[in-house]
Structure formats: C-alpha cells, structure tokens
Write a protein that holds these residues in place. Structure first.
Motif, PDB file in Angstrom:
ATOM      1  N   TYR A   1     -40.287 -40.411  52.425  1.00 56.15           N
ATOM      2  CA  TYR A   1     -41.644 -40.936  52.292  1.00 56.15           C
ATOM      3  C   TYR A   1     -41.823 -40.938  53.865  1.00 56.15           C
ATOM      4  O   TYR A   1     -41.137 -41.883  54.292  1.00 56.15           O
ATOM      5  CB  TYR A   1     -41.785 -42.292  51.570  1.00 56.15           C
ATOM      6  CG  TYR A   1     -43.153 -42.912  51.702  1.00 56.15           C
ATOM      7  CD1 TYR A   1     -44.153 -42.296  51.143  1.00 56.15           C
ATOM      8  CD2 TYR A   1     -42.982 -43.930  52.361  1.00 56.15           C
ATOM      9  CE1 TYR A   1     -45.241 -42.857  51.190  1.00 56.15           C
ATOM     10  CE2 TYR A   1     -44.262 -44.727  52.450  1.00 56.15           C
ATOM     11  CZ  TYR A   1     -45.466 -44.100  51.803  1.00 56.15           C
ATOM     12  OH  TYR A   1     -46.497 -44.677  51.890  1.00 56.15           O
ATOM     13  N   GLU A   2     -43.075 -40.685  54.337  1.00 57.94           N
ATOM     14  CA  GLU A   2     -43.449 -40.852  55.599  1.00 57.94           C
ATOM     15  C   GLU A   2     -44.407 -42.163  55.768  1.00 57.94           C
ATOM     16  O   GLU A   2     -45.452 -42.087  54.921  1.00 57.94           O
ATOM     17  CB  GLU A   2     -44.231 -39.535  56.105  1.00 57.94           C
ATOM     18  CG  GLU A   2     -44.611 -39.782  57.793  1.00 57.94           C
ATOM     19  CD  GLU A   2     -45.155 -38.581  58.263  1.00 57.94           C
ATOM     20  OE1 GLU A   2     -45.605 -38.635  59.500  1.00 57.94           O
ATOM     21  OE2 GLU A   2     -44.747 -37.204  57.792  1.00 57.94           O
ATOM     22  N   VAL A   3     -44.232 -43.105  56.306  1.00 55.80           N
ATOM     23  CA  VAL A   3     -45.153 -44.295  56.440  1.00 55.80           C
ATOM     24  C   VAL A   3     -46.200 -43.858  57.513  1.00 55.80           C
ATOM     25  O   VAL A   3     -45.910 -43.483  58.498  1.00 55.80           O
ATOM     26  CB  VAL A   3     -44.412 -45.367  57.346  1.00 55.80           C
ATOM     27  CG1 VAL A   3     -45.142 -46.650  57.287  1.00 55.80           C
ATOM     28  CG2 VAL A   3     -42.993 -45.745  56.202  1.00 55.80           C
ATOM     29  N   ASP A   4     -47.303 -43.984  56.792  1.00 53.19           N
ATOM     30  CA  ASP A   4     -48.672 -43.506  57.587  1.00 53.19           C
ATOM     31  C   ASP A   4     -48.927 -44.755  58.520  1.00 53.19           C
ATOM     32  O   ASP A   4     -50.094 -45.342  58.205  1.00 53.19           O
ATOM     33  CB  ASP A   4     -49.523 -43.091  56.680  1.00 53.19           C
ATOM     34  CG  ASP A   4     -50.714 -42.415  57.249  1.00 53.19           C
ATOM     35  OD1 ASP A   4     -50.444 -41.815  58.690  1.00 53.19           O
ATOM     36  OD2 ASP A   4     -51.889 -42.311  56.684  1.00 53.19           O
ATOM     37  N   LEU A   5     -48.424 -45.090  59.552  1.00 52.76           N
ATOM     38  CA  LEU A   5     -48.532 -46.282  60.257  1.00 52.76           C
ATOM     39  C   LEU A   5     -49.794 -46.076  60.950  1.00 52.76           C
ATOM     40  O   LEU A   5     -50.662 -47.280  61.077  1.00 52.76           O
ATOM     41  CB  LEU A   5     -47.318 -46.490  61.013  1.00 52.76           C
ATOM     42  CG  LEU A   5     -47.545 -48.056  61.827  1.00 52.76           C
ATOM     43  CD1 LEU A   5     -47.620 -49.219  61.000  1.00 52.76           C
ATOM     44  CD2 LEU A   5     -46.192 -48.156  62.871  1.00 52.76           C
TER      45      LEU A   5
ATOM     46  N   VAL B   1     -39.988 -36.089  46.081  1.00 45.11           N
ATOM     47  CA  VAL B   1     -38.898 -36.126  45.321  1.00 45.11           C
ATOM     48  C   VAL B   1     -38.233 -34.793  44.952  1.00 45.11           C
ATOM     49  O   VAL B   1     -38.958 -34.136  44.595  1.00 45.11           O
ATOM     50  CB  VAL B   1     -38.905 -37.022  43.956  1.00 45.11           C
ATOM     51  CG1 VAL B   1     -37.619 -37.232  43.337  1.00 45.11           C
ATOM     52  CG2 VAL B   1     -39.433 -38.635  44.401  1.00 45.11           C
ATOM     53  N   ILE B   2     -36.959 -34.610  45.179  1.00 40.67           N
ATOM     54  CA  ILE B   2     -36.295 -33.291  44.953  1.00 40.67           C
ATOM     55  C   ILE B   2     -35.169 -33.730  44.208  1.00 40.67           C
ATOM     56  O   ILE B   2     -34.310 -34.598  44.665  1.00 40.67           O
ATOM     57  CB  ILE B   2     -36.222 -32.412  46.235  1.00 40.67           C
ATOM     58  CG1 ILE B   2     -37.256 -32.338  47.104  1.00 40.67           C
ATOM     59  CG2 ILE B   2     -35.344 -31.225  45.974  1.00 40.67           C
ATOM     60  CD1 ILE B   2     -37.151 -31.588  48.606  1.00 40.67           C
ATOM     61  N   VAL B   3     -34.688 -32.814  43.155  1.00 35.92           N
ATOM     62  CA  VAL B   3     -33.675 -32.754  42.189  1.00 35.92           C
ATOM     63  C   VAL B   3     -32.744 -31.537  42.815  1.00 35.92           C
ATOM     64  O   VAL B   3     -33.210 -30.415  42.643  1.00 35.92           O
ATOM     65  CB  VAL B   3     -33.918 -32.857  40.861  1.00 35.92           C
ATOM     66  CG1 VAL B   3     -32.474 -32.935  40.069  1.00 35.92           C
ATOM     67  CG2 VAL B   3     -34.512 -34.240  40.682  1.00 35.92           C
ATOM     68  N   ASP B   4     -31.450 -31.755  43.024  1.00 33.47           N
ATOM     69  CA  ASP B   4     -30.694 -30.601  43.285  1.00 33.47           C
ATOM     70  C   ASP B   4     -29.417 -30.679  42.358  1.00 33.47           C
ATOM     71  O   ASP B   4     -28.514 -31.652  42.615  1.00 33.47           O
ATOM     72  CB  ASP B   4     -30.618 -30.561  44.688  1.00 33.47           C
ATOM     73  CG  ASP B   4     -29.684 -29.305  45.191  1.00 33.47           C
ATOM     74  OD1 ASP B   4     -29.606 -28.365  44.379  1.00 33.47           O
ATOM     75  OD2 ASP B   4     -29.053 -29.188  46.369  1.00 33.47           O
ATOM     76  N   THR B   5     -28.793 -29.737  41.762  1.00 33.23           N
ATOM     77  CA  THR B   5     -27.833 -29.555  41.328  1.00 33.23           C
ATOM     78  C   THR B   5     -26.996 -28.351  41.707  1.00 33.23           C
ATOM     79  O   THR B   5     -27.563 -27.263  41.745  1.00 33.23           O
ATOM     80  CB  THR B   5     -27.747 -29.403  39.662  1.00 33.23           C
ATOM     81  OG1 THR B   5     -28.463 -28.131  39.420  1.00 33.23           O
ATOM     82  CG2 THR B   5     -28.537 -30.439  39.045  1.00 33.23           C
ATOM     83  N   ALA B   6     -25.767 -28.362  42.215  1.00 32.89           N
ATOM     84  CA  ALA B   6     -24.832 -27.631  42.833  1.00 32.89           C
ATOM     85  C   ALA B   6     -23.654 -27.295  42.451  1.00 32.89           C
ATOM     86  O   ALA B   6     -22.860 -27.722  43.406  1.00 32.89           O
ATOM     87  CB  ALA B   6     -25.194 -27.606  44.349  1.00 32.89           C
ATOM     88  N   PRO B   7     -23.284 -27.032  41.326  1.00 33.32           N
ATOM     89  CA  PRO B   7     -21.848 -26.829  40.907  1.00 33.32           C
ATOM     90  C   PRO B   7     -21.209 -25.545  41.457  1.00 33.32           C
ATOM     91  O   PRO B   7     -22.016 -24.146  41.639  1.00 33.32           O
ATOM     92  CB  PRO B   7     -21.815 -26.531  39.329  1.00 33.32           C
ATOM     93  CG  PRO B   7     -23.212 -26.149  39.059  1.00 33.32           C
ATOM     94  CD  PRO B   7     -24.321 -26.592  39.983  1.00 33.32           C
TER      95      PRO B   7
END
Length: 465
Positions: free
Chosen positions: A136-140, A104-110
């Motif tokens: 998310y990588e599904v580890d099939l 999960v990555i949060v990015d704010t760019a005003p």
C-alpha cells in the motif's frame, strides 16, 4: 521484524526535508473572458420565446423527422464510437483509482529439486510454500488522488464530447431532412412550371403556324421550356444525394428516406429563451473544454509531485514446509513487514521539464476554453440574427411575389388581346418563378436556421453534476 521507532522518525524527517523539492509551477494565465449581459438580437414583438427543450426537434411537429433523429441517435456510427470512448475512459478511472488502494497478491510455489551433498551423494528435496503479499502506497502528498481526479475529469470530458456529437448529429439530421423537404417542394414547383411552359410553347407554336406570331417568339418559348426542363434532373440528383446522406447518418445504407409533413406545413419552433451565462452550463463543447482544463490541472499536480518522496508499506506472510503432511497440518509460518521511502535525488531536470510541459498544456486548454465560450456566444448571436433577418427577407419576398403575380396577370391579358408581344408575358413568368423559388428557399432557410439556433443554444443536452 517491525520498523524501529528511531528509524521511522529518521525517515519522516528526511521525507519532510525533501518535501520542499517539488517542481515549481507558474501561475495560470489571467482570464480575459467577459460574459455579455444579453444577445445583440433579442426576440422581437412578433417572436415568442420558449425554453430550450431536450428533444427540440419534436417542436417541428413532424413524426417522420422525430423518428429519423431517434434512429440516428441510436445507430449513428460516429456516436457509437464516441460512446465506446466514454466506456473506455470510465474504465481508466478505475485503473487510476486502483493506485490508491492496497495491492494483494497470492503466490504458491511448490518445488522439487535433486542436488548433490557435500560427499557427492545425490538427494531430493521438496519445498511446499504459499505466500500472500500486500502493499500500500501512502498518498501523503495527494499525487495518486490527483491522478484519479485527472482520469475522472477526462472521463467527464469524453461524456461531454459524446453529448456534443449527439447534438451535432441530431441537428445535422434535422437540417438534412428540412433541406430534403425544401428540395421536394422546389421539384414540385419546377414540374408544375414545366407544364405551364409546355402549354405556352404549344400556344406559341400554334400562333406561329397560323401566322399570328413570329418564329422568334416560338423559339423563345421553346428555349424557356428547355431551361425549366433542365432543372428537373438537377433537383432530382440533389434529392438523391440528400437521401443517401440522411440514410448514412441514421446508421443505414444509402437508400430512400420516408417523407412526413410538406414544407408548407412545417413551422419553425419558438425562439429559445436564455441568457448568455446559461449557455456556459448547457453547451456540451463548453463543458468538454472545462473538463479538459480540470484534468490538466490535476495532471499538473500529479506531475509536480513526482519529486516528492513516496511511502510504501509492504507486508508478506506465508507458510512453508519440506513435507506435504507438515505443510497441511503444521507448516512453518513466515512473515515480513517493510516500510520503504523513495525520493528522486537527481534526474537531470526531467520532472521539472515535464511539469513545465504540463503547465503549458494547462495554459493552452485555458485559452481553448475561452475560445469555446466566445465561439458559442458568436454562433448563438449569429443564429438569432439569421432568423430575424430571414423573416424580414421573407416579408419582402412575399411583396415581390405579389407584384410579380399581378404583373404576369396584366402581361397575359395584354398578350391575349394583342396589345403586347409574348416577350412581356415570358419575362413576367420568369420573375414570378424566381420569386416562388426564393420563397421556398427562404422558408427552408428559416427552418434550418431554427435548427442552427437550437444547436448553438445547446439543445438536446442536459448538464451533469
């Protein structure tokens, strides 16, 4: 927009079709390892057997020895390095396990920009944006799980390596201290013998002065005194170096070492009991070799599965507005959901070659594990045999010393009564001194052999689940 069911079906069909493209792996080598049913040298009628204790060095009954080992296990530099490596590989397990969890990555760019309109007039725009992205990588196929398993096994291998270092340091300190006490005993014997040689030299000089004996006998007594005196600084130098080595082993600077029990007060602990099969669960170097093999197998699976398709889900959501007021109160919501399937089509055989390389490494570690087990069997059998044979040798040494002592008594009486020359007594003195030195050395070797046996038996280490 969400993925259409038809697109999902096509993607899964393609993935299953590519699933047969995993790299080919050869079978592991057949094991030739056989565990002996018993040791070649078993405790005899005069030997007792005891379990392998964790703090086996306390069985010698010397508090100073126990304190030195405890100090070394806390402050030794090599052991501190090994424990730091354990911490490093414990953290790498977390790095590998993170690949199985969502990212999960949060990015704010005003942003604020001044641009030209179509009519050539400048204008200023403000864009306020906040975005959160989750992937998310599904580890099939289990590739990520295999990578985590490999990191875990490597971490366990480092734990076992730290235990092996601790066992080695404890045994080295114990052996060094016992050798030090043996050198102390030899120095005390040599200094006491030197006084006797001095008395014999003075007696020979007086008898020469009064004409009772020849100058040859006096010179021979003088030479014997000088020979014994020469051994004193040699022994003191050995003691000095042994003290410095022990001081460094315990994490300090070179310096003196405290003394505890005398060599004659130290008794070898009971011979540890245990079957060869128990050694496989107790010796840390065997555990380390086993964990390395487990890590190689997990790495082999992760490397092989690089040719299989990977499935990655990405969700992006955020808000955007051209005005700060609207951004805080009524922003425009944006979102995007992506499902990606990626699989290598042609890489010139790179993955297959990597797989072959890791498979060869697995085979090497298989052979290394077998070698470690065989070495453990050999070291333990050798240590058991050494204790048995050294004790037999000590019995013969006791008989030799008793004979030498009686020979010296008779030779001294003959010389004192004028029936023999001083050469007979001198030769008897040399024989007795040699027997006494051999006695001290044998006692030291038996004590050190007991340390070697506990080291070979894996004492001081408890297997982890």
């Amino acid at each position: 927009m969400p993925l259409r069911p038809g697109a999902v079906a096509i993607a899964v069909t393609v993935a299953l079709a590519l699933a047969g493209c995993a790299a080919k792996v050869g079978p592991p080598p057949a094991s030739t390892l056989q565990t002996p049913a018993a040791w070649r040298t078993a405790p005899g009628p005069g030997q007792s057997a005891a379990p392998v204790e964790r703090e086996w060095w306390q069985a010698f009954g010397d508090p100073v020895l126990s304190a030195l080992v405890a100090k070394a296990l806390e402050h030794n530099g090599d052991l501190r390095i090994a424990r730091a490596r354990v911490a490093q590989y414990r953290a790498l397990v977390g790095v590998a396990a993170a690949g199985q969890k969502p990212n999960v990555i949060v990015d704010t760019a005003p942003s604020r920009a001044r641009q030209l309109a179509s009519n050539g007039a400048p204008y200023v725009t403000n864009v306020y944006q906040a975005e959160i992205q989750a992937s998310y990588e599904v580890d099939l196929w289990g590739r990520l799980a295999a990578a985590t398993d490999a990191a875990t096994a490597t971490y366990q291998s480092e734990q076992a390596n730290a235990d092996a270092v601790a066992l080695s340091i404890a045994a080295t300190v114990a052996s060094g201290y016992l050798n030090l006490r043996g050198l102390d005993a030899q120095l005390a014997l040599t200094e006491a013998t030197l006084k006797l040689r001095e008395e014999s030299r003075d007696l020979a000089k007086r008898q020469f002065d009064v004409g009772y004996s020849s100058r040859l006998e006096w010179l021979q007594a003088q030479a014997e005194y000088q020979t014994t005196a020469e051994q004193v600084p040699q022994l003191k130098r050995s003691i000095f170096e042994q003290e410095n080595a022990l001081a460094v082993l315990t994490g300090g600077n070179p310096g003196p070492i405290p003394r505890g029990a005398e060599l004659g007060q130290l008794e070898p602990p009971p011979v540890p009991a245990g079957l060869p099969s128990e050694l496989l669960r107790r010796r840390p170097d065997i555990a380390r070799a086993e964990y390395n093999l487990v890590a190689a197998n997990a790495n082999l699976q992760a490397t092989r599965d690089q040719l299989l398709p990977s499935f990655k889900l990405t969700a992006v959501g955020g808000i955007q507005s051209l005005k700060m007021h609207d951004f805080l109160n009524a922003p425009t919501a944006l979102w995007r959901l992506t499902g990606a399937i990626a699989a290598p089509v042609f890489e010139g055989g790179r993955v297959q070659s990597q797989t072959d390389s890791v498979a060869a490494q697995r085979d090497q570690l298989t052979y290394a594990y077998e070698n470690a087990v065989r070495t453990a069997f050999s070291e333990t059998d050798n240590s058991l045999g050494a204790i048995y044979q050294l004790k037999e040798q000590a019995v013969q040494n006791d008989a030799r010393r008793a004979t030498a002592a009686e020979t010296l008594r008779i030779a001294h009486n003959r010389y004192r009564n004028g029936y023999a020359s001083y050469l007979e007594e001198l030769d008897a003195q040399r024989t007795l001194y040699s027997a006494d030195v051999g006695r001290l050395q044998l006692r030291t070797r038996i004590l050190v052999a007991s340390v070697d046996l506990y080291r070979a038996m894996g004492g001081g280490w408890v297997a982890r689940p």
